[in-house]
Design a protein around this motif. Structure first.
Motif: not given
Length: 364
Positions: A299-300, A316-323
């Motif tokens: 996470r950021k 700087t940005s982070g998340a689980p990727s749905p794709t």
């Protein structure tokens, strides 16, 4: 984030409430974070069509015989040669080369330009443009409150929009704009977006926003999408977000966006000396993509560390990727750091990551 009763409401506020949106304060505006499932909203854009309210963005017009020259001086791009009906991604920088905002500039007529700024920076961009255009035959007019901006994004977007307009969408190239009627209202139709998919951004009078939204939303398969889906979509597409990858302390070269800085354009521009020096010096850090090997998302603000545990970068940005089905992130790594054996410190645990080229996702 939670809703702030003092935040501004977009022209579509009542529509979002009727749809049961989770409304939050974003850049001083009440915006839909999600309507139901942010993953479903994300997937709708990747596979069909999603509908976004972007009315929090700023629309600042420059007009007059010196408008193009004023933009060339105010921004890092070479805008004045751009043909009518085209758009360009660019930035406005400080005298030290730091990014004040990233922008899309549209040329609407020979002497009329529209600068679209991020909501949080619209006032900063407006004031900077007024100051920097003072020596040119150009008038600056902030029309942000007069416009609504609705985005239709996804592989079905052209086919859907063609059902509401006679405008020649087939011939409208990426980063181009035209004026037309859509669902019975006057609109500026731009083939731009922030999702990594084909799509359109529709600038309309604020009073026409509800009519246009409801017409598009009534099409089977069109899914309203909020800020959460917008963030994961742009992250997968490797698109920077101001306040995350871009800040006043960040240079375009650190962000891997030095190509937008046109040092060879005629004349001077704000930040040219600093940016010219930076172009000759390897940046102290570089923006990279990270793919987590485990299930915990960077996470950021989380630190990137070497195999020995030494800090060497920041997410700087982070998340689980749905794709992709795995956590992803963008991060700044210190120059000279080896790209193997890295991990992200996720609440005290060093989670292994692989460095990959951006973007994570590119549509076929």
């Amino acid at each position: 984030m939670s809703a702030d009763p003092t935040a501004k409401k977009t022209p579509l506020h009542d529509v979002h409430e009727d749809l049961g949106a989770n409304l939050v304060d974003f850049a001083g505006h009440l915006m839909p974070l999600r309507y139901a499932s942010e993953t479903a909203e994300h997937q709708a854009v990747r596979t069909g069509a999603g509908l976004f309210d972007l009315s929090h963005m700023g629309e600042i017009f420059l007009s007059g015989p010196g408008a193009g020259a004023a933009l060339d001086f105010a921004l890092v791009g070479n805008l004045s040669p751009m043909p009518v009906g085209k758009a360009r991604y660019t930035m406005i920088c400080g005298h030290d080369g730091g990014v004040l905002d990233d922008l899309i500039v549209y040329r609407l007529a020979d002497e009329t330009w529209m600068v679209v700024a991020n909501a949080a920076n619209a006032a900063v961009v407006r004031e900077a443009l007024i100051e920097r255009a003072a020596g040119f035959e150009a008038a600056v007019d902030d029309r942000s409150d007069s416009y609504a901006l609705i985005a239709l994004q996804g592989p079905r977007s052209q086919g859907i929009l063609e059902g509401f307009t006679d405008a020649p969408l087939e011939g409208l190239k990426y980063y181009a704009i035209l004026a037309g009627r859509v669902a019975g209202v006057d609109a500026l139709v731009a083939r731009t977006g922030y999702t990594g998919e084909d799509g359109f951004e529709l600038f309309v009078d604020a009073s026409d926003a509800v009519r246009l939204w409801k017409a598009l939303a009534a099409v089977e398969g069109v899914v309203p999408a909020g800020l959460s889906a917008r963030d994961t979509l742009r992250l997968e597409a490797g698109m920077p977000l101001y306040g995350n990858e871009l800040t006043a302390e960040t240079t375009p070269f650190e962000a891997g966006l030095g190509r937008v800085v046109k040092l060879d354009k005629p004349g001077d521009f704000v930040g040219k000396s600093a940016l010219a020096a930076q172009a000759q010096t390897p940046p102290g850090r570089r923006l990279v993509g990270l793919v987590a090997r485990g299930r915990r998302a960077p996470r950021k603000g989380y630190q990137v560390v070497t195999s020995g545990g030494a800090p060497c970068g920041i997410v700087t940005s982070g998340a689980p990727s749905p794709t992709l089905g795995t956590p992803i992130a963008m991060a700044y790594l210190d120059s000279g750091v080896e790209e193997t054996g890295l991990a992200v410190d996720v609440r005290g645990r060093h989670e292994p990551v692989d460095v990959v080229a951006l973007p994570f996702y590119k549509r076929s």
